[in-house]
Scaffold this active site. Sequence first.
Site, mmCIF file in Angstrom:
data_model
loop_
_atom_site.group_PDB
_atom_site.id
_atom_site.type_symbol
_atom_site.label_atom_id
_atom_site.label_comp_id
_atom_site.label_asym_id
_atom_site.label_seq_id
_atom_site.Cartn_x
_atom_site.Cartn_y
_atom_site.Cartn_z
ATOM 1 C CG HIS A 40 -1.740 -1.085 1.472
ATOM 2 N ND1 HIS A 40 -1.722 -2.428 2.010
ATOM 3 C CD2 HIS A 40 -3.146 -1.250 0.957
ATOM 4 C CE1 HIS A 40 -2.570 -3.046 2.080
ATOM 5 N NE2 HIS A 40 -3.474 -2.449 1.444
ATOM 6 C CG ASP A 43 1.603 -1.035 3.475
ATOM 7 O OD1 ASP A 43 1.186 -0.705 4.525
ATOM 8 O OD2 ASP A 43 1.111 -1.647 2.475
ATOM 9 C CD GLU A 74 -8.120 -8.284 -1.111
ATOM 10 O OE1 GLU A 74 -8.063 -8.684 0.001
ATOM 11 O OE2 GLU A 74 -7.066 -7.940 -1.779
ATOM 12 C CD GLU A 134 -7.544 -11.843 2.241
ATOM 13 O OE1 GLU A 134 -7.780 -11.898 3.611
ATOM 14 O OE2 GLU A 134 -7.246 -10.916 1.738
ATOM 15 C CG HIS A 143 -11.406 -11.107 2.138
ATOM 16 N ND1 HIS A 143 -10.919 -9.910 1.292
ATOM 17 C CD2 HIS A 143 -10.722 -10.666 3.038
ATOM 18 C CE1 HIS A 143 -10.162 -9.072 1.938
ATOM 19 N NE2 HIS A 143 -10.060 -9.567 3.122
ATOM 20 C CG ASP A 152 -4.467 -11.028 -1.218
ATOM 21 O OD1 ASP A 152 -3.612 -10.786 -2.306
ATOM 22 O OD2 ASP A 152 -4.777 -9.990 -0.700
ATOM 23 C CG ASP A 193 -9.538 -10.877 6.834
ATOM 24 O OD1 ASP A 193 -9.030 -11.912 6.744
ATOM 25 O OD2 ASP A 193 -9.419 -9.754 6.324
ATOM 26 C CG ASP A 201 -5.245 -11.049 6.975
ATOM 27 O OD1 ASP A 201 -6.037 -11.704 6.193
ATOM 28 O OD2 ASP A 201 -5.238 -9.955 7.172
ATOM 29 C CG ASP A 253 -3.574 -9.919 2.711
ATOM 30 O OD1 ASP A 253 -2.697 -9.490 3.687
ATOM 31 O OD2 ASP A 253 -4.813 -9.575 2.524
#
Length: 431
Positions: A98, A101, A229, A265, A268, A293, A304, A306, A335
């Site tokens: 991002h 980031d 996404e 993802e 998700h 992802d 989420d 991850d 991710d």
Amino acid sequence: MFFKNIDKIKYEGEKSQNPLSYRYYDPEEEIKGKKMKDWFKFSVAYWHTLNNKGMDPFGSPTMNRPWDLSDPLDSAYAKVDAMFEFCEKLGLEYFTFHDVDIAPEGETIRESYKNLDKVVDKIKENMKSSKVKLLWGTANLFSHPRYAQGAATSPNPEVYAYAAAQVKKALEITNELNGLGYVLWGGREGYDNLLLTNSELEEKNFANFLKMVSDYKNKIGFNGVLLIEPKPKEPTKHQYDYDSLSVIAFLKKYGLDNDYKLNIEANHATLAGHTFSHELRYARLNNKLGSIDANRGDLLLGWDTDQFPTNVYETTFAMYEVLKNNGVDVGFNFDAKVRRASTDLLDLFYGHISGIDAFALGLRIANKLMPIIDEMVEKRYEKFNNDLGKEILNGETNLEKLSEYIMDKKVEKVESLKQELLELIINMHMF
């Protein structure tokens, strides 16, 4: 160097007991005429790998990384070096980011642009002496308080403009760094209270935003893939990009069908009440499977999480869809983050290695299973090869004809699904 005591991770085969090695991921191994590294194009996520401090809604940071320096720009430069070293030691060729980031956000967009330009120059310098490349870029339109009520769906036009300026710059950077794609994740593009929401206005503004992004992509000559996404909820109660089918319907409604593909993802998918392979299937069937992802969630937790993808059943069924699609346009982004209590730098390697191996093994197994599954599916629907089946399939019949055909026939039983046989076969190949 940030990872001095760690050698480059190599493929040692499934008999290896070395946790810092690949047991199944052989980047040069060919499957269906394509090398493993080309099937996957694995990438490391900036936000989870370098920026994750171990915070959660119930606890403060647990991680102090060597690239976390007192000066924000110095820290940003150090992260560039850390990312390139980490990717090179894993033998991976891609990273993702991002905008916020990679560089500290300024008080204004102009200041943020200046910071980004400085860090992008540093990334380009590192690229000159490395094989590491950009998989995709994106803009963070969800963390700052200005986006508490959405970005492209905000009730405030100035917030909408700010989001547009962020995406403009992030898209330019992605193009400058030769990224393969650009992702839009509508983290807060949804609602928390339906009665206080002008859904028609928000949906129209969201569509206009996506159209502007597509237009600017063409204007600057970006040849990568634009990706949306899907995610159903969290942080908002309901998000407009709920799942594959709702995003595809939205794109068709607003004439954006040819402009975007999907970045699917795993975590998700489960939040939407689907399996990972379900989401991949419907993206594939609609020619929208653009990128993935790679992570997983915890079905006992409602958010989420991850986590790194270590469930080989899940990766196998996912790779069946990818094989049927002959790959994805962009790649596989991790991710995924280490757990809050996993505070050692080594844990970053363990997490990525386990995820990479799980997908590599999934690819091998899916390749063996595919002809078996395809044959079972073909047999299940073989009656659509007869005259009646062909007429139904081709839309060459009607209610009157079908009623006349079936009027005096008894239809009492359909052949066995043979689900248990398939599950047995899957386990035979899995183990």
